[in-house]
Design a protein around this motif. Structure first.
Motif, PDB file in Angstrom:
ATOM      1  N   ARG A 169     -32.800  22.378  22.296  1.00  0.00           N
ATOM      2  CA  ARG A 169     -32.637  21.386  21.247  1.00  0.00           C
ATOM      3  C   ARG A 169     -33.698  20.306  21.256  1.00  0.00           C
ATOM      4  N   ARG A 170     -34.196  19.973  22.417  1.00  0.00           N
ATOM      5  CA  ARG A 170     -35.202  18.915  22.441  1.00  0.00           C
ATOM      6  C   ARG A 170     -36.451  19.345  21.685  1.00  0.00           C
TER       7      ARG A 170
ATOM      8  N   GLY B 186     -32.099   9.137  23.842  1.00  0.00           N
ATOM      9  CA  GLY B 186     -32.218  10.496  23.361  1.00  0.00           C
ATOM     10  C   GLY B 186     -33.690  10.880  23.295  1.00  0.00           C
TER      11      GLY B 186
ATOM     12  N   CYS C 274     -33.967  18.124  28.040  1.00  0.00           N
ATOM     13  CA  CYS C 274     -32.891  17.190  28.327  1.00  0.00           C
ATOM     14  C   CYS C 274     -33.441  15.785  28.376  1.00  0.00           C
ATOM     15  N   ASN C 275     -32.522  14.873  28.468  1.00  0.00           N
ATOM     16  CA  ASN C 275     -32.868  13.492  28.688  1.00  0.00           C
ATOM     17  C   ASN C 275     -32.316  13.085  30.022  1.00  0.00           C
ATOM     18  N   PHE C 276     -33.180  12.844  30.946  1.00  0.00           N
ATOM     19  CA  PHE C 276     -32.748  12.443  32.281  1.00  0.00           C
ATOM     20  C   PHE C 276     -33.962  11.724  32.843  1.00  0.00           C
ATOM     21  N   TYR C 277     -34.045  10.431  32.493  1.00  0.00           N
ATOM     22  CA  TYR C 277     -35.274   9.689  32.735  1.00  0.00           C
ATOM     23  C   TYR C 277     -35.624   9.544  34.214  1.00  0.00           C
ATOM     24  N   GLU C 278     -34.639   9.768  35.094  1.00  0.00           N
ATOM     25  CA  GLU C 278     -34.947   9.739  36.522  1.00  0.00           C
ATOM     26  C   GLU C 278     -35.969  10.815  36.890  1.00  0.00           C
TER      27      GLU C 278
ATOM     28  N   CYS D 190     -25.740  12.883  18.904  1.00  0.00           N
ATOM     29  CA  CYS D 190     -26.709  12.010  19.544  1.00  0.00           C
ATOM     30  C   CYS D 190     -27.080  10.899  18.585  1.00  0.00           C
TER      31      CYS D 190
ATOM     32  N   THR E  53     -25.490   6.382  38.502  1.00  0.00           N
ATOM     33  CA  THR E  53     -26.170   7.641  38.825  1.00  0.00           C
ATOM     34  C   THR E  53     -26.856   7.514  40.181  1.00  0.00           C
TER      35      THR E  53
ATOM     36  N   TYR F  23     -29.441   4.196  36.928  1.00  0.00           N
ATOM     37  CA  TYR F  23     -28.845   4.297  35.593  1.00  0.00           C
ATOM     38  C   TYR F  23     -27.361   3.953  35.714  1.00  0.00           C
TER      39      TYR F  23
ATOM     40  N   ASN G 113     -28.791  18.693  33.307  1.00  0.00           N
ATOM     41  CA  ASN G 113     -27.702  18.198  32.480  1.00  0.00           C
ATOM     42  C   ASN G 113     -26.731  17.306  33.260  1.00  0.00           C
TER      43      ASN G 113
ATOM     44  N   ARG H 272     -20.838  14.645  35.488  1.00  0.00           N
ATOM     45  CA  ARG H 272     -21.297  13.686  34.480  1.00  0.00           C
ATOM     46  C   ARG H 272     -20.146  13.325  33.552  1.00  0.00           C
TER      47      ARG H 272
ATOM     48  N   SER I 224     -23.302   9.476  28.139  1.00  0.00           N
ATOM     49  CA  SER I 224     -22.978  10.568  29.069  1.00  0.00           C
ATOM     50  C   SER I 224     -23.760  10.441  30.364  1.00  0.00           C
TER      51      SER I 224
ATOM     52  N   LYS J 110     -25.216  10.850  33.905  1.00  0.00           N
ATOM     53  CA  LYS J 110     -25.352  12.087  34.681  1.00  0.00           C
ATOM     54  C   LYS J 110     -25.335  11.836  36.196  1.00  0.00           C
TER      55      LYS J 110
HETATM   56  N1  MTE Z   1     -27.973   9.813  32.597  1.00  0.00           N
HETATM   57  C1  MTE Z   1     -28.930   9.433  33.448  1.00  0.00           C
HETATM   58  N2  MTE Z   1     -28.612   9.216  34.730  1.00  0.00           N
HETATM   59  N3  MTE Z   1     -30.219   9.259  33.060  1.00  0.00           N
HETATM   60  C2  MTE Z   1     -30.603   9.438  31.754  1.00  0.00           C
HETATM   61  O1  MTE Z   1     -31.785   9.254  31.431  1.00  0.00           O
HETATM   62  N4  MTE Z   1     -29.890   9.996  29.484  1.00  0.00           N
HETATM   63  C3  MTE Z   1     -28.759   9.849  28.547  1.00  0.00           C
HETATM   64  C4  MTE Z   1     -27.524  10.612  29.001  1.00  0.00           C
HETATM   65  N5  MTE Z   1     -27.295  10.421  30.429  1.00  0.00           N
HETATM   66  C5  MTE Z   1     -29.616   9.824  30.808  1.00  0.00           C
HETATM   67  C6  MTE Z   1     -28.286  10.022  31.285  1.00  0.00           C
HETATM   68  C7  MTE Z   1     -29.124  10.238  27.214  1.00  0.00           C
HETATM   69  S1  MTE Z   1     -30.198   9.204  26.371  1.00  0.00           S
HETATM   70  C8  MTE Z   1     -28.607  11.363  26.620  1.00  0.00           C
HETATM   71  S2  MTE Z   1     -28.915  11.699  24.969  1.00  0.00           S
HETATM   72  C9  MTE Z   1     -27.793  12.322  27.371  1.00  0.00           C
HETATM   73  O2  MTE Z   1     -27.710  11.996  28.738  1.00  0.00           O
HETATM   74  C10 MTE Z   1     -28.387  13.710  27.234  1.00  0.00           C
HETATM   75  O3  MTE Z   1     -27.651  14.650  27.929  1.00  0.00           O
HETATM   76  P1  MTE Z   1     -28.095  16.189  27.872  1.00  0.00           P
HETATM   77  O4  MTE Z   1     -29.529  16.249  28.293  1.00  0.00           O
HETATM   78  O5  MTE Z   1     -27.197  16.934  28.783  1.00  0.00           O
HETATM   79  O6  MTE Z   1     -27.925  16.561  26.440  1.00  0.00           O
END
Ligand code: MTE
Length: 299
Positions: A23-24, A37, A60-64, A118, A153, A172, A201, A206, A217, A219
């Protein structure tokens, strides 16, 4: 534990797994900082060739693990998810370090098919596996003074290359009001599409709150704290004008940079028509949680 919620969605409604994984890329332009997102205007998606779906396996979005659109899929493998411990503390009767296995052995794991919306206006339907956060809270015993739940997180510079950059204030964090946290829809997810959660994810645990935007959400949770005051949330700290504490899906409150009135379902083809976004993402059963609140103020 008895089942207190039933799916209105079925397997037919589910966004195909391949579409979920890609999807990204579908939405294109990911990685723009300050956009929860990390996505750009959906218009770009229409320029993509269908065969480009095959190029990347996970977005995915997981800035770490970095803000680049393929970073989480590429680097999240470095996260050690076994063993995993969740510290549960604050206003609880039984604070402590709970092993993930211990938690799982006491929880009712079920599959739930949820709409997922989103903030940038795309939507999908995802089958999660998980347990109700309310059951976990019951297990540890919530003290009467508690009013909110804070989540954190993992912060592991050795395993998370992205935390070297101050794109967010690490670790986070997220938060819910206690009644939101106890609502039967609020899920602690441990899997998706019938498989354990992939690291990117949010393995092994999460949050999923289907009437809120995806960025709630949080993670790879390592800490859950019951408090009597509203906890900070990462996106609100990063940009309070754009991201509020509640983050309820609300077609009447536009994000400062885009409308939230409609959404584009993923999986209906690249030219899929937009459809109106529903208040609370269609989960009317949560409306009473916000009786008397101005949701324009409390966005
Ligand atoms: N959780 C952590 N720890 N770090 C993140 O960057 N990004 C968030 C959220 N949880 C994020 C996070 C954002 S912006 C989104 S849109 C969703 O996770 C994306 O989850 P997905 O990649 O499983 O769709």
């Amino acid at each position: 534990m008895s089942r207190r919620w039933t799916n209105d969605l079925t397997a037919q409604d589910v966004t195909p797994e391949r579409v979920f994984l890609n999807r990204r890329q579908l939405m294109s332009g990911a990685g723009a900082l300050g956009i929860a997102g990390g996505l750009a205007a959906p218009a770009h998606a229409q320029e993509l060739e269908p065969n480009s779906f095959e190029d990347i396996t996970n977005y995915c979005n997981f800035y770490e693990f970095g803000t680049g659109k393929s970073d989480p899929a590429q680097y999240a493998e470095a996260l050690t998810t076994e063993p995993w411990t969740v510290q549960i503390d604050g206003l609880v009767e039984k604070p402590g370090d709970y092993s993930f296995e211990d938690i799982l052995s006491q929880m009712d794991i079920e599959e739930r098919i949820y709409r997922f919306r989103c903030v940038e206006a795309w939507s999908m339907v995802v089958p999660w596996n998980g347990f109700e956060l309310g059951d976990l809270l019951e297990m540890v015993g919530v003290k009467p003074e508690a009013q909110y739940v804070a989540f954190e997180t993992a912060y592991r510079p050795d395993e998370m290359r992205g935390v070297a950059y101050p794109v967010l204030d690490w670790p986070y964090v997220e938060g819910l009001r206690l009644d939101e946290a106890r609502h039967p829809l609020t899920l602690m997810a441990t899997g998706l599409y019938g498989k354990p959660l992939p690291n990117q994810n949010g393995a092994p645990l999460r949050l999923v709150v289907p009437w809120k935007y995806g960025f709630k959400s949080i993670k790879s949770i390592v800490r859950i704290t019951l408090t009597d005051s509203q906890p900070p949330t990462s996106w609100n700290k990063a940009n309070a004008r754009e991201y509020g504490f509640y983050s309820n899906v609300n077609p009447n409150v536009d994000h400062p940079r885009w409308s939230q009135a409609t959404e584009r379902p993923l999986g209906g083809g690249l030219l899929a028509r937009r459809k109106p976004t529903l208040m609370f993402n269609g989960y009317d059963e949560v409306a009473s949680l916000y009786d008397g609140m101005d949701l324009t103020e409390n966005f």
